[in-house]
Design a protein around this motif. Sequence first.
Motif, PDB file in Angstrom:
ATOM      1  N   GLY A   1     -11.429 -10.903  15.643  1.00 19.61           N
ATOM      2  CA  GLY A   1      -9.984 -10.448  15.951  1.00 19.61           C
ATOM      3  C   GLY A   1      -9.771  -9.085  14.812  1.00 19.61           C
ATOM      4  N   ARG A   2      -9.165  -8.142  15.239  1.00 17.13           N
ATOM      5  CA  ARG A   2      -8.849  -6.884  14.301  1.00 17.13           C
ATOM      6  C   ARG A   2      -7.503  -6.943  13.924  1.00 17.13           C
ATOM      7  N   ARG A   3      -7.192  -6.937  12.547  1.00 16.53           N
ATOM      8  CA  ARG A   3      -5.801  -7.057  12.165  1.00 16.53           C
ATOM      9  C   ARG A   3      -5.461  -5.565  11.651  1.00 16.53           C
ATOM     10  N   ILE A   4      -4.480  -4.939  12.325  1.00 12.88           N
ATOM     11  CA  ILE A   4      -4.168  -3.664  11.961  1.00 12.88           C
ATOM     12  C   ILE A   4      -2.721  -3.605  11.417  1.00 12.88           C
ATOM     13  N   GLY A   5      -2.504  -2.770  10.395  1.00 20.36           N
ATOM     14  CA  GLY A   5      -1.463  -2.970   9.818  1.00 20.36           C
ATOM     15  C   GLY A   5      -0.644  -1.712   9.495  1.00 20.36           C
ATOM     16  N   PHE A   6       0.599  -1.286   9.838  1.00 28.41           N
ATOM     17  CA  PHE A   6       1.225  -0.050   9.656  1.00 28.41           C
ATOM     18  C   PHE A   6       2.238  -0.232   8.684  1.00 28.41           C
ATOM     19  N   ALA A   7       2.043   0.839   7.461  1.00 23.77           N
ATOM     20  CA  ALA A   7       2.807   0.676   6.144  1.00 23.77           C
ATOM     21  C   ALA A   7       3.309   2.156   5.772  1.00 23.77           C
ATOM     22  N   HIS A   8       4.331   2.183   5.334  1.00 25.76           N
ATOM     23  CA  HIS A   8       4.909   3.513   4.882  1.00 25.76           C
ATOM     24  C   HIS A   8       5.741   3.544   3.603  1.00 25.76           C
ATOM     25  N   VAL A   9       5.555   4.449   2.824  1.00 27.11           N
ATOM     26  CA  VAL A   9       6.251   4.397   1.388  1.00 27.11           C
ATOM     27  C   VAL A   9       7.533   4.985   1.483  1.00 27.11           C
ATOM     28  N   ALA A  10       8.180   5.493   2.579  1.00 25.71           N
ATOM     29  CA  ALA A  10       9.453   6.076   2.415  1.00 25.71           C
ATOM     30  C   ALA A  10       9.863   5.681   3.918  1.00 25.71           C
ATOM     31  N   HIS A  11      11.239   5.475   4.237  1.00 26.57           N
ATOM     32  CA  HIS A  11      12.085   5.246   5.260  1.00 26.57           C
ATOM     33  C   HIS A  11      11.797   6.520   6.394  1.00 26.57           C
TER      34      HIS A  11
ATOM     35  N   VAL B   1       3.230  -8.394  15.198  1.00 24.70           N
ATOM     36  CA  VAL B   1       3.975  -8.962  14.194  1.00 24.70           C
ATOM     37  C   VAL B   1       4.902  -8.018  13.523  1.00 24.70           C
ATOM     38  N   ASP B   2       6.019  -8.521  13.310  1.00 24.18           N
ATOM     39  CA  ASP B   2       6.939  -7.884  12.720  1.00 24.18           C
ATOM     40  C   ASP B   2       7.491  -8.423  11.271  1.00 24.18           C
ATOM     41  N   VAL B   3       6.917  -8.052  10.151  1.00 22.06           N
ATOM     42  CA  VAL B   3       7.211  -8.332   8.812  1.00 22.06           C
ATOM     43  C   VAL B   3       7.828  -7.333   7.914  1.00 22.06           C
TER      44      VAL B   3
ATOM     45  N   THR C   1      -4.453  -7.723  16.644  1.00 20.39           N
ATOM     46  CA  THR C   1      -3.042  -8.004  15.845  1.00 20.39           C
ATOM     47  C   THR C   1      -2.589  -6.730  15.127  1.00 20.39           C
ATOM     48  N   VAL C   2      -1.193  -6.201  15.696  1.00 18.19           N
ATOM     49  CA  VAL C   2      -0.691  -5.217  15.081  1.00 18.19           C
ATOM     50  C   VAL C   2       0.380  -5.471  14.240  1.00 18.19           C
ATOM     51  N   THR C   3       0.825  -5.171  13.121  1.00 19.91           N
ATOM     52  CA  THR C   3       1.690  -5.532  12.497  1.00 19.91           C
ATOM     53  C   THR C   3       2.450  -4.621  11.627  1.00 19.91           C
ATOM     54  N   ASP C   4       3.734  -4.577  11.867  1.00 21.46           N
ATOM     55  CA  ASP C   4       4.844  -3.711  11.422  1.00 21.46           C
ATOM     56  C   ASP C   4       4.873  -4.225   9.877  1.00 21.46           C
TER      57      ASP C   4
ATOM     58  N   ALA D   1       0.211  -6.363   0.833  1.00 18.56           N
ATOM     59  CA  ALA D   1       0.580  -6.164   2.105  1.00 18.56           C
ATOM     60  C   ALA D   1      -0.924  -5.635   2.822  1.00 18.56           C
ATOM     61  N   ALA D   2      -1.485  -4.744   2.038  1.00 17.72           N
ATOM     62  CA  ALA D   2      -2.761  -4.075   3.042  1.00 17.72           C
ATOM     63  C   ALA D   2      -3.884  -5.075   2.786  1.00 17.72           C
ATOM     64  N   ALA D   3      -4.057  -6.004   1.777  1.00 20.00           N
ATOM     65  CA  ALA D   3      -4.706  -7.069   1.720  1.00 20.00           C
ATOM     66  C   ALA D   3      -4.972  -8.060   2.969  1.00 20.00           C
ATOM     67  N   LEU D   4      -3.843  -8.020   3.890  1.00 19.63           N
ATOM     68  CA  LEU D   4      -3.653  -8.949   5.029  1.00 19.63           C
ATOM     69  C   LEU D   4      -4.448  -8.237   6.229  1.00 19.63           C
ATOM     70  N   CYS D   5      -4.934  -7.118   6.111  1.00 19.30           N
ATOM     71  CA  CYS D   5      -5.433  -6.304   7.271  1.00 19.30           C
ATOM     72  C   CYS D   5      -6.916  -6.097   7.109  1.00 19.30           C
TER      73      CYS D   5
END
Length: 267
Positions: free
Chosen positions: A38-48, A74-76, A146-149, A162-166
């Motif tokens: 299963g592929r775990r993809i995370g979206f992250a940003h450093v500014a709103h 997934v929304d975290v 899995t796509v995580t916000d 957070a990145a290490a989860l993906c």
Amino acid sequence: MTVIDLAGVPRALFGAGAGLRERYAGWDAAIRARPATGRRIGFAHVAHGVGATALAVATARVLAARRALPVLAVDVSSGGTGLGARLGVPATAANATRAGARTSAEAMTGLATAAGGLRVLRPAPGDGIASWLSDAAPITRFFDVTVTDLGVRHPAADLAPAAALCDAVCLVSLADRGAAEQSVSLAAAIRALPEAPDVVLALVDLTRQGPAAADAVSGHAGVPVVRVPFERRWETQSGGALSLAARTALLQLTAVLVDPSADGVLP
């Protein structure tokens, strides 16, 4: 957000060069291909306000529409405007069956189902990383992707854990030179983590500066770079069709997050 009709994109490009049509076919194949695990993809940003949540929602919907096995969103993000809110699902109550799941059916117990069959996990607000470990980690193996916000993550605080989860991290930033170069530096730091996740840079052209920043960093980023044209529909989810440029960027971004060898920045 309207799910793009990937099958229709090559027809829209009938007059384009054969090379570009081949890249579309390659991206589509990458999206459809099943990873060994299963592929775990995370979206992250450093500014709103750069559009990371909108891209996470759109990517999850594309994957759910094009893959035979279930896709989990997934929304975290620890906020009221994250992926769960965008998809209109309530907080997901804790469930003992899901926490100790041994089958796919048990893993889906109590999860909301969004349009297109996308399964959604929205833990109660709290520490996003702890929520992911307690609520998402026990069930991600039962989902194809899995796509995580991940929400806003500070480089000096919680971006690394957070990145290490993906398996793959999409760093979303503005498409200007300063923000792009910062993302390149963060990408190198993330790739150096013991977990060594793949990294893709999504540069959102909110100020309509064109491809200059993406072109400038793509040669030395060391990771795929995708310029995403800004459109009001990314944020409003009005249901209207995205432009061909936006659909192209979304297709490319989804493909390289599943398989980084699928391609980087467009020429």
